[in-house]
Design a protein around this motif. Structure first.
Motif, PDB file in Angstrom:
ATOM      1  N   ARG A   1       4.921   1.334  -0.599  1.00 24.25           N
ATOM      2  CA  ARG A   1       6.079   2.208  -0.787  1.00 24.25           C
ATOM      3  C   ARG A   1       6.967   2.109   0.445  1.00 24.25           C
ATOM      4  O   ARG A   1       6.538   2.376   1.561  1.00 24.25           O
ATOM      5  CB  ARG A   1       5.632   3.649  -1.024  1.00 24.25           C
ATOM      6  CG  ARG A   1       6.752   4.516  -1.513  1.00 24.25           C
ATOM      7  CD  ARG A   1       6.373   5.895  -1.979  1.00 24.25           C
ATOM      8  NE  ARG A   1       5.005   6.293  -1.786  1.00 24.25           N
ATOM      9  CZ  ARG A   1       4.343   7.097  -2.626  1.00 24.25           C
ATOM     10  NH1 ARG A   1       4.919   7.562  -3.708  1.00 24.25           N
ATOM     11  NH2 ARG A   1       3.101   7.444  -2.370  1.00 24.25           N
ATOM     12  N   VAL A   2       8.221   1.698   0.220  1.00 25.75           N
ATOM     13  CA  VAL A   2       9.198   1.517   1.288  1.00 25.75           C
ATOM     14  C   VAL A   2      10.376   2.433   0.980  1.00 25.75           C
ATOM     15  O   VAL A   2      10.981   2.323  -0.088  1.00 25.75           O
ATOM     16  CB  VAL A   2       9.677   0.046   1.364  1.00 25.75           C
ATOM     17  CG1 VAL A   2      10.725  -0.122   2.444  1.00 25.75           C
ATOM     18  CG2 VAL A   2       8.502  -0.889   1.582  1.00 25.75           C
ATOM     19  N   ASP A   3      10.665   3.354   1.888  1.00 24.67           N
ATOM     20  CA  ASP A   3      11.770   4.306   1.682  1.00 24.67           C
ATOM     21  C   ASP A   3      11.649   5.014   0.334  1.00 24.67           C
ATOM     22  O   ASP A   3      12.641   5.199  -0.378  1.00 24.67           O
ATOM     23  CB  ASP A   3      13.129   3.613   1.806  1.00 24.67           C
ATOM     24  CG  ASP A   3      13.358   3.017   3.187  1.00 24.67           C
ATOM     25  OD1 ASP A   3      12.878   3.620   4.180  1.00 24.67           O
ATOM     26  OD2 ASP A   3      14.009   1.962   3.279  1.00 24.67           O
ATOM     27  N   GLY A   4      10.430   5.355  -0.026  1.00 27.60           N
ATOM     28  CA  GLY A   4      10.179   6.100  -1.258  1.00 27.60           C
ATOM     29  C   GLY A   4      10.097   5.267  -2.516  1.00 27.60           C
ATOM     30  O   GLY A   4       9.845   5.799  -3.600  1.00 27.60           O
ATOM     31  N   GLU A   5      10.311   3.947  -2.418  1.00 24.27           N
ATOM     32  CA  GLU A   5      10.285   3.060  -3.585  1.00 24.27           C
ATOM     33  C   GLU A   5       9.127   2.066  -3.464  1.00 24.27           C
ATOM     34  O   GLU A   5       8.923   1.479  -2.406  1.00 24.27           O
ATOM     35  CB  GLU A   5      11.605   2.296  -3.703  1.00 24.27           C
ATOM     36  CG  GLU A   5      12.823   3.172  -3.864  1.00 24.27           C
ATOM     37  CD  GLU A   5      12.839   3.920  -5.184  1.00 24.27           C
ATOM     38  OE1 GLU A   5      12.316   3.389  -6.187  1.00 24.27           O
ATOM     39  OE2 GLU A   5      13.372   5.049  -5.212  1.00 24.27           O
ATOM     40  N   TRP A   6       8.421   1.848  -4.564  1.00 20.85           N
ATOM     41  CA  TRP A   6       7.310   0.899  -4.578  1.00 20.85           C
ATOM     42  C   TRP A   6       7.831  -0.524  -4.654  1.00 20.85           C
ATOM     43  O   TRP A   6       8.727  -0.830  -5.440  1.00 20.85           O
ATOM     44  CB  TRP A   6       6.374   1.186  -5.752  1.00 20.85           C
ATOM     45  CG  TRP A   6       5.566   2.422  -5.542  1.00 20.85           C
ATOM     46  CD1 TRP A   6       5.804   3.657  -6.082  1.00 20.85           C
ATOM     47  CD2 TRP A   6       4.408   2.549  -4.723  1.00 20.85           C
ATOM     48  NE1 TRP A   6       4.856   4.543  -5.639  1.00 20.85           N
ATOM     49  CE2 TRP A   6       3.979   3.898  -4.807  1.00 20.85           C
ATOM     50  CE3 TRP A   6       3.675   1.675  -3.923  1.00 20.85           C
ATOM     51  CZ2 TRP A   6       2.863   4.370  -4.138  1.00 20.85           C
ATOM     52  CZ3 TRP A   6       2.563   2.151  -3.253  1.00 20.85           C
ATOM     53  CH2 TRP A   6       2.164   3.487  -3.358  1.00 20.85           C
TER      54      TRP A   6
ATOM     55  N   GLU B   1      -0.138   5.864 -12.583  1.00 15.77           N
ATOM     56  CA  GLU B   1       0.766   5.725 -13.734  1.00 15.77           C
ATOM     57  C   GLU B   1       2.034   4.960 -13.352  1.00 15.77           C
ATOM     58  O   GLU B   1       2.490   4.083 -14.098  1.00 15.77           O
ATOM     59  CB  GLU B   1       1.126   7.096 -14.290  1.00 15.77           C
ATOM     60  CG  GLU B   1      -0.021   7.811 -14.959  1.00 15.77           C
ATOM     61  CD  GLU B   1       0.283   9.279 -15.247  1.00 15.77           C
ATOM     62  OE1 GLU B   1      -0.355   9.816 -16.168  1.00 15.77           O
ATOM     63  OE2 GLU B   1       1.139   9.877 -14.558  1.00 15.77           O
ATOM     64  N   THR B   2       2.579   5.279 -12.197  1.00 16.78           N
ATOM     65  CA  THR B   2       3.798   4.612 -11.730  1.00 16.78           C
ATOM     66  C   THR B   2       3.568   3.123 -11.533  1.00 16.78           C
ATOM     67  O   THR B   2       4.346   2.286 -12.005  1.00 16.78           O
ATOM     68  CB  THR B   2       4.287   5.252 -10.414  1.00 16.78           C
ATOM     69  OG1 THR B   2       4.593   6.627 -10.662  1.00 16.78           O
ATOM     70  CG2 THR B   2       5.508   4.531  -9.859  1.00 16.78           C
TER      71      THR B   2
ATOM     72  N   ALA C   1       2.939   1.171 -14.782  1.00 17.92           N
ATOM     73  CA  ALA C   1       4.202   0.983 -15.495  1.00 17.92           C
ATOM     74  C   ALA C   1       5.044  -0.109 -14.833  1.00 17.92           C
ATOM     75  O   ALA C   1       5.646  -0.947 -15.523  1.00 17.92           O
ATOM     76  CB  ALA C   1       4.980   2.295 -15.553  1.00 17.92           C
ATOM     77  N   LEU C   2       5.085  -0.124 -13.502  1.00 22.14           N
ATOM     78  CA  LEU C   2       5.840  -1.164 -12.795  1.00 22.14           C
ATOM     79  C   LEU C   2       5.222  -2.538 -13.013  1.00 22.14           C
ATOM     80  O   LEU C   2       5.939  -3.537 -13.181  1.00 22.14           O
ATOM     81  CB  LEU C   2       5.919  -0.847 -11.301  1.00 22.14           C
ATOM     82  CG  LEU C   2       6.908   0.240 -10.908  1.00 22.14           C
ATOM     83  CD1 LEU C   2       6.726   0.630  -9.443  1.00 22.14           C
ATOM     84  CD2 LEU C   2       8.342  -0.222 -11.165  1.00 22.14           C
ATOM     85  N   GLU C   3       3.904  -2.592 -13.033  1.00 20.55           N
ATOM     86  CA  GLU C   3       3.222  -3.869 -13.264  1.00 20.55           C
ATOM     87  C   GLU C   3       3.568  -4.407 -14.658  1.00 20.55           C
ATOM     88  O   GLU C   3       3.900  -5.584 -14.821  1.00 20.55           O
ATOM     89  CB  GLU C   3       1.716  -3.685 -13.115  1.00 20.55           C
ATOM     90  CG  GLU C   3       0.962  -4.959 -12.854  1.00 20.55           C
ATOM     91  CD  GLU C   3       1.143  -5.527 -11.463  1.00 20.55           C
ATOM     92  OE1 GLU C   3       1.256  -6.770 -11.362  1.00 20.55           O
ATOM     93  OE2 GLU C   3       1.161  -4.768 -10.479  1.00 20.55           O
TER      94      GLU C   3
ATOM     95  N   ALA D   1      -1.227   0.428  -2.252  1.00 19.72           N
ATOM     96  CA  ALA D   1      -2.225   0.399  -3.316  1.00 19.72           C
ATOM     97  C   ALA D   1      -2.368  -1.022  -3.846  1.00 19.72           C
ATOM     98  O   ALA D   1      -1.475  -1.858  -3.685  1.00 19.72           O
ATOM     99  CB  ALA D   1      -1.822   1.336  -4.453  1.00 19.72           C
ATOM    100  N   VAL D   2      -3.505  -1.261  -4.495  1.00 19.54           N
ATOM    101  CA  VAL D   2      -3.776  -2.534  -5.165  1.00 19.54           C
ATOM    102  C   VAL D   2      -3.948  -2.246  -6.646  1.00 19.54           C
ATOM    103  O   VAL D   2      -4.671  -1.321  -7.023  1.00 19.54           O
ATOM    104  CB  VAL D   2      -5.055  -3.210  -4.619  1.00 19.54           C
ATOM    105  CG1 VAL D   2      -5.358  -4.497  -5.384  1.00 19.54           C
ATOM    106  CG2 VAL D   2      -4.941  -3.474  -3.132  1.00 19.54           C
ATOM    107  N   VAL D   3      -3.275  -3.040  -7.478  1.00 17.06           N
ATOM    108  CA  VAL D   3      -3.457  -2.961  -8.924  1.00 17.06           C
ATOM    109  C   VAL D   3      -4.158  -4.243  -9.343  1.00 17.06           C
ATOM    110  O   VAL D   3      -3.723  -5.342  -8.996  1.00 17.06           O
ATOM    111  CB  VAL D   3      -2.104  -2.839  -9.658  1.00 17.06           C
ATOM    112  CG1 VAL D   3      -2.309  -2.803 -11.168  1.00 17.06           C
ATOM    113  CG2 VAL D   3      -1.350  -1.611  -9.189  1.00 17.06           C
ATOM    114  N   THR D   4      -5.269  -4.109 -10.054  1.00  7.95           N
ATOM    115  CA  THR D   4      -6.018  -5.277 -10.502  1.00  7.95           C
ATOM    116  C   THR D   4      -6.256  -5.160 -12.001  1.00  7.95           C
ATOM    117  O   THR D   4      -6.392  -4.053 -12.524  1.00  7.95           O
ATOM    118  CB  THR D   4      -7.324  -5.431  -9.685  1.00  7.95           C
ATOM    119  OG1 THR D   4      -7.962  -6.653 -10.055  1.00  7.95           O
ATOM    120  CG2 THR D   4      -8.251  -4.270  -9.878  1.00  7.95           C
TER     121      THR D   4
END
Length: 121
Positions: A106-111, A5-6, A9-11, A77-80
């Motif tokens: 995810r870097v320091d808790g942020e995607w 879901e995260t 939404a970011l995509e 992860a990969v989003v396609t």
């Protein structure tokens, strides 16, 4: 929110930022070593942020379908998906459908985006 879901939404938010010429969003969500490949060539973050901000050929529409998230591990992860874009190019609306994939980390808790690739249909 789940990882899927995260990231979905970011995509969607990346495409919205592209439509709006919001390079600041790209500056925040692309890792410094992020890279993209499309029919227009290759682009790193240093090129992508000002290109998005300039918004010379604005996207009028970008509909994402056939989305899938593949979790590689807890922080990758990969989003396609398929994206149906309508862009304004030299005053003309052009349909530019593509399949796209984005690698997230995810870097320091942020995607953050590591890599993005589009294949024109």
């Amino acid at each position: 929110m789940t990882v899927s879901e995260t990231l979905l939404a970011l995509e969607e938010r990346l495409w919205q930022a592209n439509r709006e010429g919001d390079g600041r969003f790209y500056a925040e969500y692309l890792r410094d070593d992020a890279y993209a490949v499309s029919k227009y060539g290759r682009m790193d973050k240093a090129q992508a942020v000002p290109t998005i901000s300039a918004n010379h050929n604005p996207y009028l529409k970008s509909d994402l379908t056939e989305q899938r998230v593949i979790e590689i591990d807890a922080d990758s992860a990969v989003v396609t998906y398929r994206v149906d874009v309508v862009a304004l190019v030299n005053g003309n609306e052009l349909e530019l459908p593509s399949y796209a994939s984005t690698v997230w980390n995810r870097v320091d808790g942020e995607w953050r985006v590591v890599f993005h690739q589009q294949t024109a249909l």
